[in-house]
Design a protein around this motif. Structure first.
Motif, PDB file in Angstrom:
ATOM      1  N   THR A   1      -4.246 -19.638  41.357  1.00  0.00           N
ATOM      2  CA  THR A   1      -3.708 -20.712  40.430  1.00  0.00           C
ATOM      3  C   THR A   1      -4.700 -21.578  40.457  1.00  0.00           C
ATOM      4  O   THR A   1      -4.958 -22.296  41.695  1.00  0.00           O
ATOM      5  CB  THR A   1      -2.210 -21.145  41.061  1.00  0.00           C
ATOM      6  OG1 THR A   1      -1.487 -19.945  41.174  1.00  0.00           O
ATOM      7  CG2 THR A   1      -1.597 -22.114  40.149  1.00  0.00           C
ATOM      8  N   GLY A   2      -4.991 -22.435  39.498  1.00  0.00           N
ATOM      9  CA  GLY A   2      -5.527 -23.700  39.435  1.00  0.00           C
ATOM     10  C   GLY A   2      -4.983 -24.696  39.288  1.00  0.00           C
ATOM     11  O   GLY A   2      -3.907 -24.903  40.083  1.00  0.00           O
ATOM     12  N   TYR A   3      -5.449 -25.522  38.775  1.00  0.00           N
ATOM     13  CA  TYR A   3      -4.660 -27.040  38.619  1.00  0.00           C
ATOM     14  C   TYR A   3      -3.702 -27.381  37.363  1.00  0.00           C
ATOM     15  O   TYR A   3      -3.103 -28.071  37.182  1.00  0.00           O
ATOM     16  CB  TYR A   3      -5.584 -28.242  38.312  1.00  0.00           C
ATOM     17  CG  TYR A   3      -6.393 -28.801  39.714  1.00  0.00           C
ATOM     18  CD1 TYR A   3      -5.715 -29.316  40.610  1.00  0.00           C
ATOM     19  CD2 TYR A   3      -7.680 -28.350  39.626  1.00  0.00           C
ATOM     20  CE1 TYR A   3      -6.610 -29.711  41.986  1.00  0.00           C
ATOM     21  CE2 TYR A   3      -8.437 -28.475  40.979  1.00  0.00           C
ATOM     22  CZ  TYR A   3      -7.717 -29.272  41.873  1.00  0.00           C
ATOM     23  OH  TYR A   3      -8.357 -29.441  43.112  1.00  0.00           O
ATOM     24  N   ILE A   4      -3.510 -26.080  36.838  1.00  0.00           N
ATOM     25  CA  ILE A   4      -2.644 -26.095  35.454  1.00  0.00           C
ATOM     26  C   ILE A   4      -1.658 -24.645  35.624  1.00  0.00           C
ATOM     27  O   ILE A   4      -2.441 -23.711  36.320  1.00  0.00           O
ATOM     28  CB  ILE A   4      -3.465 -25.959  34.295  1.00  0.00           C
ATOM     29  CG1 ILE A   4      -2.749 -25.894  33.142  1.00  0.00           C
ATOM     30  CG2 ILE A   4      -4.446 -25.009  34.239  1.00  0.00           C
ATOM     31  CD1 ILE A   4      -3.340 -26.218  31.761  1.00  0.00           C
ATOM     32  N   ASP A   5      -0.454 -24.737  35.268  1.00  0.00           N
ATOM     33  CA  ASP A   5       0.557 -23.793  35.548  1.00  0.00           C
ATOM     34  C   ASP A   5      -0.091 -22.515  34.754  1.00  0.00           C
ATOM     35  O   ASP A   5      -0.677 -22.274  33.499  1.00  0.00           O
ATOM     36  CB  ASP A   5       1.736 -24.083  34.903  1.00  0.00           C
ATOM     37  CG  ASP A   5       2.982 -23.331  35.045  1.00  0.00           C
ATOM     38  OD1 ASP A   5       3.941 -23.487  35.991  1.00  0.00           O
ATOM     39  OD2 ASP A   5       2.879 -22.056  34.704  1.00  0.00           O
ATOM     40  N   ARG A   6      -0.280 -21.386  35.598  1.00  0.00           N
ATOM     41  CA  ARG A   6      -0.728 -20.007  34.987  1.00  0.00           C
ATOM     42  C   ARG A   6       0.030 -19.567  33.704  1.00  0.00           C
ATOM     43  O   ARG A   6      -0.620 -18.738  33.083  1.00  0.00           O
ATOM     44  CB  ARG A   6      -1.136 -19.007  36.322  1.00  0.00           C
ATOM     45  CG  ARG A   6       0.434 -18.476  36.673  1.00  0.00           C
ATOM     46  CD  ARG A   6      -0.002 -17.484  37.905  1.00  0.00           C
ATOM     47  NE  ARG A   6       1.146 -16.979  38.273  1.00  0.00           N
ATOM     48  CZ  ARG A   6       1.212 -16.146  38.965  1.00  0.00           C
ATOM     49  NH1 ARG A   6       0.050 -15.502  39.816  1.00  0.00           N
ATOM     50  NH2 ARG A   6       2.387 -15.746  39.599  1.00  0.00           N
ATOM     51  N   ASN A   7       1.280 -19.779  33.793  1.00  0.00           N
ATOM     52  CA  ASN A   7       2.038 -19.231  32.725  1.00  0.00           C
ATOM     53  C   ASN A   7       2.211 -20.122  31.518  1.00  0.00           C
ATOM     54  O   ASN A   7       2.209 -19.629  30.260  1.00  0.00           O
ATOM     55  CB  ASN A   7       3.536 -19.027  33.058  1.00  0.00           C
ATOM     56  CG  ASN A   7       3.437 -17.588  34.154  1.00  0.00           C
ATOM     57  OD1 ASN A   7       2.709 -16.705  33.867  1.00  0.00           O
ATOM     58  ND2 ASN A   7       4.301 -17.649  35.157  1.00  0.00           N
ATOM     59  N   ALA A   8       2.073 -21.607  31.755  1.00  0.00           N
ATOM     60  CA  ALA A   8       2.206 -22.261  30.648  1.00  0.00           C
ATOM     61  C   ALA A   8       1.027 -22.862  29.971  1.00  0.00           C
ATOM     62  O   ALA A   8       0.901 -23.309  28.878  1.00  0.00           O
ATOM     63  CB  ALA A   8       2.851 -23.606  31.218  1.00  0.00           C
ATOM     64  N   LYS A   9      -0.097 -22.667  30.712  1.00  0.00           N
ATOM     65  CA  LYS A   9      -1.332 -22.860  30.017  1.00  0.00           C
ATOM     66  C   LYS A   9      -1.953 -22.204  28.634  1.00  0.00           C
ATOM     67  O   LYS A   9      -1.860 -21.027  28.629  1.00  0.00           O
ATOM     68  CB  LYS A   9      -2.494 -22.883  31.212  1.00  0.00           C
ATOM     69  CG  LYS A   9      -2.855 -21.488  31.566  1.00  0.00           C
ATOM     70  CD  LYS A   9      -4.023 -21.357  32.572  1.00  0.00           C
ATOM     71  CE  LYS A   9      -4.242 -20.047  32.944  1.00  0.00           C
ATOM     72  NZ  LYS A   9      -4.971 -19.871  34.154  1.00  0.00           N
ATOM     73  N   ARG A  10      -2.417 -23.150  27.984  1.00  0.00           N
ATOM     74  CA  ARG A  10      -3.021 -22.469  26.679  1.00  0.00           C
ATOM     75  C   ARG A  10      -4.237 -23.472  26.489  1.00  0.00           C
ATOM     76  O   ARG A  10      -4.191 -24.434  26.608  1.00  0.00           O
ATOM     77  CB  ARG A  10      -2.255 -22.536  25.523  1.00  0.00           C
ATOM     78  CG  ARG A  10      -0.865 -21.893  25.489  1.00  0.00           C
ATOM     79  CD  ARG A  10      -1.113 -20.338  25.476  1.00  0.00           C
ATOM     80  NE  ARG A  10       0.327 -19.927  25.630  1.00  0.00           N
ATOM     81  CZ  ARG A  10       1.450 -19.509  26.642  1.00  0.00           C
ATOM     82  NH1 ARG A  10       0.783 -19.724  27.903  1.00  0.00           N
ATOM     83  NH2 ARG A  10       2.663 -19.151  26.505  1.00  0.00           N
ATOM     84  N   LEU A  11      -5.688 -22.947  26.103  1.00  0.00           N
ATOM     85  CA  LEU A  11      -6.763 -23.910  25.661  1.00  0.00           C
ATOM     86  C   LEU A  11      -7.125 -23.120  24.395  1.00  0.00           C
ATOM     87  O   LEU A  11      -7.458 -22.008  24.195  1.00  0.00           O
ATOM     88  CB  LEU A  11      -7.724 -23.325  26.685  1.00  0.00           C
ATOM     89  CG  LEU A  11      -9.114 -23.966  26.396  1.00  0.00           C
ATOM     90  CD1 LEU A  11      -9.153 -25.553  26.390  1.00  0.00           C
ATOM     91  CD2 LEU A  11     -10.224 -23.628  27.511  1.00  0.00           C
ATOM     92  N   VAL A  12      -7.235 -24.230  23.278  1.00  0.00           N
ATOM     93  CA  VAL A  12      -7.642 -24.101  22.040  1.00  0.00           C
ATOM     94  C   VAL A  12      -8.865 -24.766  22.091  1.00  0.00           C
ATOM     95  O   VAL A  12      -9.086 -25.823  22.102  1.00  0.00           O
ATOM     96  CB  VAL A  12      -6.579 -24.691  20.952  1.00  0.00           C
ATOM     97  CG1 VAL A  12      -7.171 -24.203  19.551  1.00  0.00           C
ATOM     98  CG2 VAL A  12      -5.269 -24.038  21.344  1.00  0.00           C
ATOM     99  N   LEU A  13     -10.169 -23.991  21.546  1.00  0.00           N
ATOM    100  CA  LEU A  13     -11.163 -24.700  21.305  1.00  0.00           C
ATOM    101  C   LEU A  13     -11.687 -24.693  19.868  1.00  0.00           C
ATOM    102  O   LEU A  13     -11.704 -23.598  19.159  1.00  0.00           O
ATOM    103  CB  LEU A  13     -12.590 -23.904  22.356  1.00  0.00           C
ATOM    104  CG  LEU A  13     -12.385 -23.594  23.480  1.00  0.00           C
ATOM    105  CD1 LEU A  13     -13.393 -22.665  24.205  1.00  0.00           C
ATOM    106  CD2 LEU A  13     -12.547 -24.925  24.327  1.00  0.00           C
ATOM    107  N   TYR A  14     -11.733 -25.750  19.286  1.00  0.00           N
ATOM    108  CA  TYR A  14     -12.497 -25.894  17.916  1.00  0.00           C
ATOM    109  C   TYR A  14     -14.041 -26.346  18.182  1.00  0.00           C
ATOM    110  O   TYR A  14     -14.118 -27.565  18.215  1.00  0.00           O
ATOM    111  CB  TYR A  14     -11.636 -26.826  17.275  1.00  0.00           C
ATOM    112  CG  TYR A  14     -10.331 -26.636  16.667  1.00  0.00           C
ATOM    113  CD1 TYR A  14     -10.045 -25.634  15.742  1.00  0.00           C
ATOM    114  CD2 TYR A  14      -9.194 -27.132  17.276  1.00  0.00           C
ATOM    115  CE1 TYR A  14      -8.745 -25.444  15.337  1.00  0.00           C
ATOM    116  CE2 TYR A  14      -7.835 -26.869  16.985  1.00  0.00           C
ATOM    117  CZ  TYR A  14      -7.728 -26.132  15.821  1.00  0.00           C
ATOM    118  OH  TYR A  14      -6.475 -25.659  15.520  1.00  0.00           O
TER     119      TYR A  14
END
Lengths: 312, 228
Positions: B171-184
């Motif tokens: 587990t990092g600093y962000i919730d593993r189930n809740a996290k999403r990263l969008v890259l434009y």
């Protein structure tokens, strides 16, 4: 790599399965015509299958012009359902072949699906879907699954989850709340594991397969058992039971829902109801009406619920 | 029996926006996209019976520590919406494309700030979404370390930043189930490494989302709002 991830047989006293007393499905869509679930049930002589598929609308949200702008999730659940149907009709005794049937169905999806779209990253998968199936063949029941759709057995001792969720989570209760990420799902862009477990019944029981729209929006697994048996006891025949379950699930769910049911070993609907009356009263008293916190109730409930999972 | 029981979500979003000079021709489009993005996510979630009990949005505007000194990184607190929507809009509208020096920018430092956000940890269900808009590759982490404005405690390299994001096992600093990263972002270092190797990432290879079709945009919104 083995075609199937085999789990050990779990058994006590064997109860031979023949034709189901009843077999049916309860299904609904959140948006008519856009549902991403699919199902298949059939009985041929003494062999039966109840199977559900839930196209993964998150990772499979790409729309395909060649498929009338339907999502990959929508196409996948139906294509895989078709593959399973072919397997059951053509070679159900070759369970090693099941994954091959599924893969061939996905290959067709890929071949005709337009290749447009520029999105990349781990959140994109081609034609992803879950599967949960119980197949009764030659007197023996076998579950197959991938993803978070579930196989269950409901008997006079309660509801037992047979499959194990492919979710990055702790248990059946936490998987409802944590919104966990699927760790394994059927898709065309990556290999997947199709789990297998053989189950022997020691008493009459009902096999169920369900997509998460049936159980994932309830407070706990106890509520799902209570929904199943309370609706059964409140009705006069199978058709009414089916209709009431449909109405109840529709009331709370936030997703498409599909439940397939196959009951074995009951003389008639009345004898089925009778076998669940004591247990339903117990669940109502101890797990529904009880003011104890859900995690406390879950602690005592889960021993029976996970009985078959622990035997694997 | 269960009709009064509703599953609710706490949604946090962090928008990392490249504000260097090369963004000048598209910065207004990006600003509009940022302002629309949270609205589109929340309305799709509501349409799917995913009720939002709390919504917060934060902005990280980034440039280049060596070229832009104290103007290299603007990091706001979370705006609580809809209560602070006027403040949030004012903040986004005030962003100016300027500076940046060479072509790669300090996008990874911006991403680090975003990952270490004070995420909401309470609530029934959560979504923690980071969105990056940039037209440039990234410097290696620590490229601007000699700047007096470079933050202390920054991830030392991409490996450490990857650990901050977390994986299936850790587990990092962000919730593993809740996290999403969008890259434009362009298909260029190190965005492409992140796109290929991090979990829960959606990457539209582009100059800050330029050329995004409605179909792709809807896919992004659906992916974020649905369970995965």
């Amino acid at each position: 790599m083995s075609m199937l991830n085999k789990k050990k047989k779990s058994s006590t006293k064997k109860y031979t399965l023949t034709k189901p007393n009843t077999i049916f499905a309860v299904a609904g869509e959140m948006v008519p015509g856009k549902g991403e679930d699919s199902y298949y049930y059939a009985t041929v002589e003494n062999n039966s299958i109840v199977a559900v598929f839930d196209g993964c609308g998150g990772i499979g949200s790409k729309r395909y012009g060649n498929y009338s702008e339907k999502t990959g999730a929508y196409v996948a659940s139906r294509a895989v359902c078709g593959g399973v149907k072919s397997w059951f009709e053509e070679s159900p005794r070759q369970d090693e072949a099941l994954k091959g049937y599924i893969k061939r169905a996905l290959k067709v999806c890929d071949a005709y699906g337009d290749k447009g779209g520029r999105l990349m990253g781990s959140l994109t998968k081609s034609f992803p879907t879950t599967a949960a199936m119980v197949c009764v063949l030659d007197g023996e029941a076998t579950c197959y699954w991938a993803g978070d759709s579930r196989c269950y057995l409901l008997d006079e001792d309660g509801l037992h989850q047979l499959s194990e969720d492919d979710i990055n989570g702790e248990d059946a209760l936490s998987n409802i709340f944590d919104d966990g990420v699927l760790t394994n799902v059927i898709c065309s862009s990556k290999d997947f594991v199709l789990h297998k477990k053989t189950i022997s019944l020691s008493k009459p029981g009902i096999f169920l397969t369900a997509t998460d729209g049936c159980f994932g929006y309830l407070k706990s697994p106890m509520d799902f058992e209570f929904l199943l048996t309370r609706t059964m006891l409140s009705t006069k025949n199978i058709l009414d039971w089916q209709t009431l379950m449909h109405a109840n699930i529709r009331e709370f769910t936030g997703d498409d829902y599909t439940l397939c049911v196959a009951a074995f070993g009951y003389e008639d609907f009345y004898s089925m109801q009778k076998s669940f009356s004591k247990r339903t009263a117990f669940v109502d008293q101890n797990y529904i009406k009880s003011p104890l916190p859900i995690p406390v109730k879950w602690q005592s409930y889960q021993k029976e619920y996970t009985k078959f999972m622990q035997q694997s | 029996m269960a009709s009064n029981y509703k599953i609710t979500y706490n949604v946090d979003m962090v928008f990392c926006i490249d504000c260097t000079g090369s963004m000048d021709n598209i910065i207004d489009i990006v600003k509009n996209n940022a302002l629309n993005f949270y609205h589109d996510v929340t309305s799709v979630m509501e349409s799917k019976n995913k009720h939002i009990s709390q919504l917060r949005v934060r902005v990280v505007a980034f440039r280049d520590y060596l070229a832009d000194a104290e103007n290299a990184m603007l990091v706001t607190d979370f705006f609580k919406l809809p209560e602070q929507s006027a403040d949030f809009e004012r903040c986004v509208r005030s962003l100016v494309a300027d500076g940046g020096g060479d072509d790669p920018e300090d996008g990874l430092e911006a991403l680090a700030y975003a990952i270490k956000s004070p995420w909401e940890t309470e609530g029934m269900k959560k979504r923690q979404v980071i969105v990056v808009w940039t037209d440039a590759a990234t410097h290696k982490l620590g490229f601007g370390r000699t700047s007096p404005y470079y933050p202390s405690g920054m991830a030392s390299d991409l490996n450490e930043l990857t650990a901050w994001w977390g994986g299936v096992q850790q587990t990092g600093y962000i919730d593993r189930n809740a996290k999403r990263l969008v890259l434009y972002a362009p298909d260029a270092p190190d965005w492409n490494l992140i796109s290929q190797n991090w979990d829960n990432v959606l990457h539209f290879p582009s100059q800050a989302g330029n050329g995004l079709s409605e179909l792709d945009y809807n896919q992004i919104i659906d992916t974020i709002t649905n369970t995965i």
